[in-house]
Design a protein around this motif. Structure first.
Motif, PDB file in Angstrom:
ATOM      1  N   ILE A   1       0.972   0.114   9.665  1.00  0.00           N
ATOM      2  CA  ILE A   1       1.381   1.478  10.015  1.00  0.00           C
ATOM      3  C   ILE A   1       0.470   2.049  11.086  1.00  0.00           C
ATOM      4  O   ILE A   1       0.934   2.632  12.078  1.00  0.00           O
ATOM      5  N   ILE A   2      -0.853   1.837  10.944  1.00  0.00           N
ATOM      6  CA  ILE A   2      -1.781   2.383  11.947  1.00  0.00           C
ATOM      7  C   ILE A   2      -1.540   1.726  13.301  1.00  0.00           C
ATOM      8  O   ILE A   2      -1.427   2.393  14.334  1.00  0.00           O
ATOM      9  N   PHE A   3      -1.400   0.410  13.281  1.00  0.00           N
ATOM     10  CA  PHE A   3      -1.171  -0.293  14.544  1.00  0.00           C
ATOM     11  C   PHE A   3       0.158   0.128  15.158  1.00  0.00           C
ATOM     12  O   PHE A   3       0.262   0.305  16.377  1.00  0.00           O
ATOM     13  N   GLY A   4       1.177   0.363  14.299  1.00  0.00           N
ATOM     14  CA  GLY A   4       2.479   0.788  14.799  1.00  0.00           C
ATOM     15  C   GLY A   4       2.409   2.133  15.476  1.00  0.00           C
ATOM     16  O   GLY A   4       3.026   2.339  16.530  1.00  0.00           O
TER      17      GLY A   4
ATOM     18  N   ASP B   1       0.825  -1.210   0.000  1.00  0.00           N
ATOM     19  CA  ASP B   1       0.000   0.000   0.000  1.00  0.00           C
ATOM     20  C   ASP B   1       0.858   1.257   0.000  1.00  0.00           C
ATOM     21  O   ASP B   1       0.674   2.161  -0.800  1.00  0.00           O
ATOM     22  N   LEU B   2       1.819   1.316   0.936  1.00  0.00           N
ATOM     23  CA  LEU B   2       2.689   2.491   1.053  1.00  0.00           C
ATOM     24  C   LEU B   2       4.118   2.004   0.910  1.00  0.00           C
ATOM     25  O   LEU B   2       4.743   1.615   1.885  1.00  0.00           O
ATOM     26  N   GLY B   3       4.617   1.988  -0.318  1.00  0.00           N
ATOM     27  CA  GLY B   3       5.960   1.451  -0.489  1.00  0.00           C
ATOM     28  C   GLY B   3       5.979  -0.029  -0.179  1.00  0.00           C
ATOM     29  O   GLY B   3       5.387  -0.836  -0.902  1.00  0.00           O
ATOM     30  N   ILE B   4       6.638  -0.401   0.923  1.00  0.00           N
ATOM     31  CA  ILE B   4       6.687  -1.824   1.273  1.00  0.00           C
ATOM     32  C   ILE B   4       5.958  -2.100   2.580  1.00  0.00           C
ATOM     33  O   ILE B   4       6.171  -3.113   3.210  1.00  0.00           O
ATOM     34  N   TRP B   5       5.097  -1.164   3.010  1.00  0.00           N
ATOM     35  CA  TRP B   5       4.321  -1.404   4.226  1.00  0.00           C
ATOM     36  C   TRP B   5       2.834  -1.390   3.897  1.00  0.00           C
ATOM     37  O   TRP B   5       2.413  -0.777   2.922  1.00  0.00           O
ATOM     38  N   SER B   6       2.043  -2.063   4.727  1.00  0.00           N
ATOM     39  CA  SER B   6       0.596  -2.032   4.533  1.00  0.00           C
ATOM     40  C   SER B   6      -0.019  -1.067   5.539  1.00  0.00           C
ATOM     41  O   SER B   6       0.576  -0.764   6.565  1.00  0.00           O
TER      42      SER B   6
END
Lengths: 137, 88, 173
Positions: free
Chosen positions: C34-37, C25-30
Motif C-alpha cells: 500500500i505504501i509503495f502503491g 495486514d489490511l484486509g487482503i493487502w500488506s
C-alpha cells in the motif's frame, strides 16, 4: 453437479477459443492481400482471446467463491483479476494496432487486390500533426 | 476437474496457429504482410502465456503477459510509423 | 491540481486491484504494497495528470459510463460474434469482394471517432484504414462490398456500421 456444469462451460469456451485462433492462422495463409489478412489476424484472435481468457477467469472465480480443490481463494482472486487485466489490454490494443498497420500499408503503396472500389486511391498522404491513436475508451 | 492434458492440447493447437503465422512472416511478399503475421503471433503468445501460467500453477506468467501485451502494442505502432515513412 | 488527484486515485485503485492477496495486514493487502502503491501513484499522477484529464469534464457523467457498458455488452458484442462467423465463412470458402469506401459518420469529438474506428475494426467485414482529420471522415476497407451501397457517395453509414454512430453520439458527445 454444479462443478460438472462449470467444467462443461469451461471446456466449450476453451474449444471455441482454440478454433478461432486456429482460423486466424489459416486465414493468414489463405487470403490474398494485407487488408484481408488483417481482417483474419485481428478479429479472429481477439474473439478467440475473449473465450480463452474467459475460461481462465471462470476457473479463477470458481476457486475464489467455492475454494475449489487445488487452488486457494487467494490464488483464485489473483488468477481472475490478472487475467482480466491481460484481456483488457488485448481488447484495447488489438484494433488500434490493426488500424495503424492498415494505414501504414496504404501509405506505403500497397493496393488492395481485386478491389471493386478504392475511394482513398490517389489522395496525397497528408502530414498529420495530431495523432488520434491513443485508444482512451 | 479438468485434466492438465486438456491445457496441453490447447497449447499445442495455439502453437500450430503460431507456426502458420510464421510461414506468413517468412513468405510474405511485402513488409506489411510480415508485420501482420508478427502482430498475430504476439496476440496468440499472450493468450498462450495466460494458459501456461494457469496450467503450471505459476500466476507470475500472467503478469508477464500483461506487460508483453502493452510492449508489443507499442512495437507495432512504431513499426507502422516506420513503414509510413513519417518522422517520429 | 484536480487532474493530479483524479489520476492518482485511479492509479491507486488499479494498483490495489493487481496486488490483491499480497498479505493480511489490511484486509487482503500488506502495508508494504500500500505504501509503495501510494508513492508510485503520486509519481504517475504528477507526470501524466495533464495528459489524462483535459479541460472539459463531459466524460465524468456516470450516465455516459452506464450507456457505454450497455453498448459493449449489447450491440457491440453481438457485432463481434457476427463478425467472426462472417470471417470464418470467408476463410473457409475464400469468397471475397473487397474495396475501400468512405463514410462520414458526423461525429465531432476525438474520443467519439476513436471509439467508432475501434468498433468498426472489430465488427462484420470492415476495417478502418485512414481518417480525414478535417472533416472526421473515415476510410473503411470492406471485405464484401454491396452493390446497392455504392450508389451514393460517401457511402451511407447503415451499410457499414449499423446504428453504432447513434450509440457513440449518446456516449461521447
Amino acid at each position: 453437479m454444479l462443478s460438472g456444469i462449470f467444467d462443461i462451460i469451461i471446456l466449450v469456451s476453451l474449444s471455441i477459443g482454440v478454433f478461432f485462433n486456429f482460423l486466424a492462422g489459416v486465414g493468414l495463409l489463405r487470403f490474398p492481400d494485407v487488408y484481408t489478412r488483417l481482417h483474419a489476424g485481428t478479429k479472429c484472435t481477439t474473439f478467440g482471446s475473449i473465450f480463452l481468457c474467459g475460461s481462465i477467469i471462470l476457473i479463477g472465480l470458481r476457486a475464489w467463491f467455492f475454494s475449489y480443490e487445488g487452488l486457494t481463494q487467494t490464488d483464485g482472486s489473483t488468477l481472475a483479476i490478472h487475467t482480466a487485466g491481460a484481456l483488457f489490454a488485448i481488447l484495447l490494443t488489438n484494433p488500434t494496432g490493426a488500424h495503424a498497420l492498415a494505414r501504414a500499408a496504404h501509405r506505403s503503396g500497397v493496393k488492395p487486390v481485386g478491389a471493386v472500389i478504392d475511394d482513398l486511391e490517389g489522395k496525397p498522404a497528408k502530414k498529420t500533426t495530431s495523432k488520434k491513436k491513443e485508444a482512451e475508451k | 476437474m479438468i485434466e492438465s492434458t486438456t491445457f496441453l492440447v490447447v497449447l499445442s493447437a495455439l502453437f500450430l496457429s503460431v507456426a502458420m503465422a510464421i510461414i506468413r512472416v517468412i513468405k510474405g511478399p511485402t513488409a506489411p504482410d510480415r508485420i501482420v503475421g508478427l502482430d498475430t503471433i504476439n496476440t496468440i503468445v499472450i493468450v498462450g502465456m495466460v494458459i501456461f501460467g494457469y496450467s503450471t500453477n505459476s500466476v507470475i506468467y500472467i503478469d508477464v503477459a500483461i506487460v508483453y501485451a502493452l510492449l508489443s502494442f507499442i512495437s507495432t505502432l512504431f513499426i507502422a510509423k516506420y513503414l509510413e515513412g513519417g518522422e517520429f | 491540481m484536480i487532474a493530479f488527484i483524479v489520476t492518482t486515485i485511479l492509479c491507486f485503485i488499479t494498483y490495489l486491484l493487481f496486488t490483491t492477496g499480497s498479505g493480511t495486514d489490511l484486509g487482503i493487502w500488506s502495508y508494504e504494497e500500500i505504501i509503495f502503491g501510494i508513492v508510485l501513484s503520486a509519481i504517475v499522477g504528477l507526470i501524466a495528470g495533464k495528459i489524462f484529464v483535459k479541460k472539459d469534464f463531459r466524460m465524468a457523467n456516470p450516465v455516459r459510463w452506464l450507456t457505454f457498458i450497455a453498448y459493449v455488452i449489447g450491440p457491440f458484442f453481438a457485432g463481434v460474434v457476427k463478425a467472426n462467423i462472417d470471417v470464418a465463412y470467408r476463410v473457409i470458402t475464400g469468397k471475397i469482394n473487397p474495396g475501400i469506401v468512405k463514410i462520414s459518420p458526423g461525429l465531432k469529438t476525438d474520443l467519439g471517432i476513436t471509439m467508432l474506428a475501434n468498433s468498426i475494426t472489430l465488427t462484420p467485414g470492415t476495417l478502418s484504414v485512414d481518417i480525414d482529420e478535417d472533416k472526421n471522415d473515415l476510410y473503411i476497407h470492406w471485405i464484401n462490398v454491396k452493390k446497392e451501397a455504392l450508389q451514393k457517395k460517401p457511402v451511407d453509414c447503415k451499410y457499414v456500421c449499423g446504428n453504432f454512430p447513434k450509440w457513440i453520439r449518446r456516449i461521447a458527445e
